[in-house]
Design a protein around this motif. Structure first.
Motif, mmCIF file in Angstrom:
data_model
loop_
_atom_site.group_PDB
_atom_site.id
_atom_site.type_symbol
_atom_site.label_atom_id
_atom_site.label_comp_id
_atom_site.label_asym_id
_atom_site.label_seq_id
_atom_site.Cartn_x
_atom_site.Cartn_y
_atom_site.Cartn_z
ATOM 1 N N SER A 38 23.653 75.678 68.118
ATOM 2 C CA SER A 38 23.564 76.424 66.860
ATOM 3 C C SER A 38 24.286 75.704 65.732
ATOM 4 O O SER A 38 23.851 75.730 64.579
ATOM 5 C CB SER A 38 24.155 77.832 67.044
ATOM 6 O OG SER A 38 25.507 77.760 67.447
ATOM 7 N N ARG A 42 22.748 74.240 62.278
ATOM 8 C CA ARG A 42 23.323 74.614 60.981
ATOM 9 C C ARG A 42 23.516 73.368 60.126
ATOM 10 O O ARG A 42 23.180 73.355 58.938
ATOM 11 C CB ARG A 42 24.655 75.344 61.186
ATOM 12 C CG ARG A 42 25.277 75.866 59.893
ATOM 13 C CD ARG A 42 26.708 76.357 60.113
ATOM 14 N NE ARG A 42 27.607 75.273 60.457
ATOM 15 C CZ ARG A 42 28.109 74.411 59.581
ATOM 16 N NH1 ARG A 42 27.798 74.496 58.295
ATOM 17 N NH2 ARG A 42 28.912 73.446 59.981
ATOM 18 N N ASP A 170 13.370 80.411 65.430
ATOM 19 C CA ASP A 170 14.439 80.149 66.390
ATOM 20 C C ASP A 170 15.821 80.055 65.754
ATOM 21 O O ASP A 170 16.815 79.933 66.477
ATOM 22 C CB ASP A 170 14.159 78.847 67.150
ATOM 23 C CG ASP A 170 14.312 77.623 66.266
ATOM 24 O OD1 ASP A 170 15.031 76.683 66.660
ATOM 25 O OD2 ASP A 170 13.716 77.592 65.173
ATOM 26 N N ASN A 171 15.902 80.098 64.432
ATOM 27 C CA ASN A 171 17.183 79.873 63.773
ATOM 28 C C ASN A 171 17.679 81.127 63.072
ATOM 29 O O ASN A 171 16.962 81.721 62.256
ATOM 30 C CB ASN A 171 17.065 78.725 62.775
ATOM 31 C CG ASN A 171 18.420 78.235 62.321
ATOM 32 O OD1 ASN A 171 19.082 78.887 61.517
ATOM 33 N ND2 ASN A 171 18.842 77.100 62.835
ATOM 34 N N GLN A 172 18.919 81.514 63.345
ATOM 35 C CA GLN A 172 19.448 82.761 62.806
ATOM 36 C C GLN A 172 19.559 82.742 61.285
ATOM 37 O O GLN A 172 19.373 83.779 60.627
ATOM 38 C CB GLN A 172 20.812 83.072 63.424
ATOM 39 C CG GLN A 172 21.309 84.484 63.131
ATOM 40 C CD GLN A 172 20.377 85.549 63.663
ATOM 41 O OE1 GLN A 172 19.947 85.480 64.815
ATOM 42 N NE2 GLN A 172 20.064 86.546 62.833
ATOM 43 N N ILE A 175 16.261 83.740 59.988
ATOM 44 C CA ILE A 175 16.024 85.161 60.258
ATOM 45 C C ILE A 175 16.805 86.028 59.281
ATOM 46 O O ILE A 175 16.289 87.029 58.753
ATOM 47 C CB ILE A 175 16.438 85.498 61.711
ATOM 48 C CG1 ILE A 175 15.521 84.787 62.716
ATOM 49 C CG2 ILE A 175 16.430 87.002 61.943
ATOM 50 C CD1 ILE A 175 14.062 85.154 62.600
ATOM 51 N N ASP A 176 18.033 85.646 58.993
ATOM 52 C CA ASP A 176 18.875 86.444 58.101
ATOM 53 C C ASP A 176 18.265 86.557 56.702
ATOM 54 O O ASP A 176 18.257 87.649 56.107
ATOM 55 C CB ASP A 176 20.265 85.819 58.000
ATOM 56 C CG ASP A 176 21.070 85.949 59.293
ATOM 57 O OD1 ASP A 176 20.681 86.747 60.157
ATOM 58 O OD2 ASP A 176 22.082 85.237 59.425
ATOM 59 N N HIS A 186 12.540 88.172 63.784
ATOM 60 C CA HIS A 186 13.216 88.163 65.076
ATOM 61 C C HIS A 186 13.446 86.736 65.536
ATOM 62 O O HIS A 186 12.558 85.888 65.439
ATOM 63 C CB HIS A 186 12.385 88.909 66.128
ATOM 64 C CG HIS A 186 12.219 90.365 65.835
ATOM 65 N ND1 HIS A 186 13.057 91.322 66.349
ATOM 66 C CD2 HIS A 186 11.320 91.015 65.052
ATOM 67 C CE1 HIS A 186 12.675 92.517 65.901
ATOM 68 N NE2 HIS A 186 11.629 92.355 65.110
ATOM 69 N N ARG A 187 14.643 86.511 66.049
ATOM 70 C CA ARG A 187 14.967 85.189 66.574
ATOM 71 C C ARG A 187 14.467 85.062 68.004
ATOM 72 O O ARG A 187 14.777 85.907 68.860
ATOM 73 C CB ARG A 187 16.478 84.960 66.523
ATOM 74 C CG ARG A 187 16.884 83.553 66.976
ATOM 75 C CD ARG A 187 18.382 83.376 66.961
ATOM 76 N NE ARG A 187 18.757 82.028 67.345
ATOM 77 C CZ ARG A 187 20.003 81.621 67.525
ATOM 78 N NH1 ARG A 187 20.999 82.481 67.345
ATOM 79 N NH2 ARG A 187 20.264 80.380 67.881
#
Length: 206
Positions: A38, A42, A170-172, A175-176, A186-187
């Motif tokens: 993760s 980032r 796949d990346n938060q 998604i945020d 949805h992740r």
């Protein structure tokens, strides 16, 4: 989860959702980084060189120069460019079958941070062309996730409200931003997790 009758668009990210990007160790080697997957992602999303290439502002050659300098890598430029072009390994097993299983009443779309080096392989070699109604590729839009502007442009082009889109990525960070706009986001990682979400929303044929 009950079926959401407001959903009109089912939108897929590509990397690590439908497309296998391989082991995180390969990313570490290219980015000259350490840490959890993760954290590597980032750094990737926050890289000025990556953003410039994925938004189509610089060439593949210029991207290689910029990224290698940015991460202080001693990797040979030609070697890096070959490795980067070959980075997407191919589709996960069952990826196209999953996309084709989306019920015909739903509009199918791609929203992916990608580039001129990978896009031809994704569409041609991997066979993604012809399976979607809209293809939102960052290097063609001139916009990248997780910036709010890319989602606003997608909404404008599709002519739908945020709550009418179901989006999997796949990346938060991505998604945020989507969730903050009101998109059902949805992740997931891989086809199995993607199928679970799409099944919960009842957008797949049996």
């Amino acid at each position: 989860m009950k079926q959401d009758h407001n959903i009109r668009v089912v939108m897929f990210d590509l990397g690590n959702v439908l497309v296998d990007l391989g082991d995180v160790g390969e990313m570490h080697a290219m980015l000259n980084t350490q840490g959890e997957e993760s954290e590597v992602w980032r750094q990737w999303l926050q890289s000025p060189a990556v953003a410039a290439f994925d938004s189509g502002r610089i060439s593949f050659d210029s991207f290689a120069d910029a990224l290698l300098e940015e991460v202080a890598s001693n990797t040979d430029k030609h070697t890096f460019m070959q490795a980067f072009e070959a980075w997407p390994r191919g589709l996960y097993a069952g990826a196209l079958a999953l996309v084709d299983q989306v019920k015909p009443e739903y509009h199918r779309a791609i929203l992916s941070n990608t580039n001129a080096a990978h896009w031809p392989r994704l569409m041609g070699e991997m066979g993604l062309a012809g399976h979607f109604h809209h293809y939102f590729a960052s290097h063609q839009l001139g916009l990248v996730k997780p910036d709010r502007a890319v989602y606003e442009e997608v909404l404008r082009r599709l002519g739908v409200a945020p709550q009418e889109i179901l989006f999997i990525d796949d990346n938060q960070l991505n998604i945020d931003t989507a969730t903050a706009l009101g998109i059902h986001a949805h992740r997931v990682k891989g086809v199995i997790e993607a199928r679970q979400v799409l099944t919960q929303y009842q957008v797949l044929t049996q």
